[in-house]
Design a protein around this motif. Structure first.
Motif, PDB file in Angstrom:
ATOM      1  N   ARG A  35       0.824  -1.209   0.000  1.00 36.78           N
ATOM      2  CA  ARG A  35       0.000   0.000   0.000  1.00 36.78           C
ATOM      3  C   ARG A  35       0.860   1.263   0.000  1.00 36.78           C
ATOM      4  NH1 ARG A  35      -4.107  -0.179   4.678  1.00 36.78           N
ATOM      5  NH2 ARG A  35      -5.135  -1.682   3.293  1.00 36.78           N
ATOM      6  N   GLU A  40      -0.525   3.663  -2.950  1.00 35.02           N
ATOM      7  CA  GLU A  40      -0.725   5.078  -2.653  1.00 35.02           C
ATOM      8  C   GLU A  40       0.090   5.991  -3.569  1.00 35.02           C
ATOM      9  OE1 GLU A  40      -0.148   5.625   1.529  1.00 35.02           O
ATOM     10  OE2 GLU A  40      -1.976   4.536   2.074  1.00 35.02           O
ATOM     11  N   VAL A  50      -7.334   8.195  -2.323  1.00 35.69           N
ATOM     12  CA  VAL A  50      -7.941   7.088  -1.584  1.00 35.69           C
ATOM     13  C   VAL A  50      -8.929   7.682  -0.575  1.00 35.69           C
ATOM     14  CG1 VAL A  50      -7.544   5.159  -0.013  1.00 35.69           C
ATOM     15  CG2 VAL A  50      -5.894   5.634  -1.854  1.00 35.69           C
ATOM     16  N   LEU A  53     -10.288   2.906   3.189  1.00 34.66           N
ATOM     17  CA  LEU A  53      -9.424   1.737   3.335  1.00 34.66           C
ATOM     18  C   LEU A  53     -10.181   0.657   4.084  1.00 34.66           C
ATOM     19  CD1 LEU A  53      -6.008   3.353   4.354  1.00 34.66           C
ATOM     20  CD2 LEU A  53      -6.512   2.185   2.196  1.00 34.66           C
ATOM     21  N   LEU A  58      -9.278  -1.197  -0.989  1.00 39.13           N
ATOM     22  CA  LEU A  58      -9.414   0.262  -0.904  1.00 39.13           C
ATOM     23  C   LEU A  58     -10.333   0.757  -2.009  1.00 39.13           C
ATOM     24  CD1 LEU A  58      -7.584   1.559  -3.431  1.00 39.13           C
ATOM     25  CD2 LEU A  58      -5.708   0.999  -1.912  1.00 39.13           C
ATOM     26  N   ALA A  60     -10.740   4.381  -4.371  1.00 37.31           N
ATOM     27  CA  ALA A  60     -10.076   5.628  -4.743  1.00 37.31           C
ATOM     28  C   ALA A  60     -10.930   6.375  -5.758  1.00 37.31           C
ATOM     29  CB  ALA A  60      -8.687   5.357  -5.315  1.00 37.31           C
TER      30      ALA A  60
END
Length: 266
Positions: A35, A40, A50, A53, A58, A60
């Motif tokens: 991540r 990320e 994002v 979580l 996740l 986004a």
């Protein structure tokens, strides 16, 4: 209630519970590392954010659907590269779904059908793949170098209408499988018609006094139908028509190249 149009990317780890049961600490460490080091940064690089979580995935948001699809492909490719150096039993694979639709804005969170469909696409995707909705595929087909494969329609949980699915072709030469919708693509030109157009084009160049080297047909070594699109000439003298003539030529070439029956195009 505020609403906005957004591209939503949903990602989920395959077999997360089994990984945790076998090696809880190692799985958690690999999840956090992936991540922080891949997901990320890649999402940020494609101008995404994002907004939720979960333990094994996740959500986004992207303002550009092109960025969202490019990011999804980059994530799958990056994860595949990371897995090369990892034992098969420890490899983490993800499924990704991308949808374009209206979402409900509530602070930093997003809700609604736009999010729900992205999640359902991710749930039906195979490990290591990216599934997109038809709306996404049609929006990006001429803007990205990825091919798309239609996977049929499917009823998904809590969505009344069936969702038409497309899988992004991560490997191999780009080739869209989406049915062309513009006039030239809808009216398929058989080989004989293409040959007639080519002959007429060459005859027209001779009549207009175009140099002999432009009048020679282009020879191509295979048996597929061939079509040459020559530049349009502005005979009116107004400079603004030069740009229009150039754009018309490019549009015709683009439309013909997307036709399934297209052979050679020069």
């Amino acid at each position: 209630m505020d609403r906005k149009l957004s591209a939503i990317l949903a990602a989920d780890i395959v077999g997360y519970s089994k990984h945790m049961e076998r090696d809880e600490q190692g799985t958690y460490e690999r999840l956090v590392a992936g991540r922080k080091e891949l997901f990320e940064p890649e999402i940020a690089r494609h101008h995404g954010r994002v907004f939720k979580l979960m333990g094994d995935g996740l959500l986004a948001e992207f303002s550009s659907v092109v960025d969202a699809v490019e990011c999804a492909v980059a994530l799958q490719r990056g994860l595949a590269e990371r897995n090369v150096a990892v034992a098969a039993s420890d490899r983490i694979q993800v499924r990704i779904g991308v949808n374009l639709g209206e979402v409900i804005v509530e602070g930093d969170d997003r809700y609604g059908e736009g999010v729900n469909i992205a999640t359902r696409l991710e749930q039906v995707a195979e490990p290591g793949t990216v599934y997109v909705s038809e709306k996404v595929a049609r929006e990006v087909e001429r803007k990205l170098a990825f091919g798309f494969e239609r996977m049929g329609s499917q009823h998904v949980k809590n969505i009344s209408e069936p969702v038409i699915l497309y899988r992004v072709k991560l490997d191999g030469p780009p080739k869209s499988r989406i049915k062309p919708t513009r006039w030239l693509a809808r009216h398929r030109w058989p080989g004989a018609a293409a040959g007639a157009v080519l002959a007429a084009t060459v005859a027209a160049t001779a009549a207009l006094g175009i140099p002999a080297w432009l009048q020679q047909p282009i020879l191509i070594s295979n048996d597929r139908p061939s079509l040459a699109v020559l530049p349009f000439t502005n005979l009116g003298g107004d400079a603004k028509w030069d740009r229009i003539a150039g754009g018309l030529t490019e549009d015709i070439i683009t439309d013909l190249s997307h036709a399934r029956s297209a052979g050679n195009l020069a």
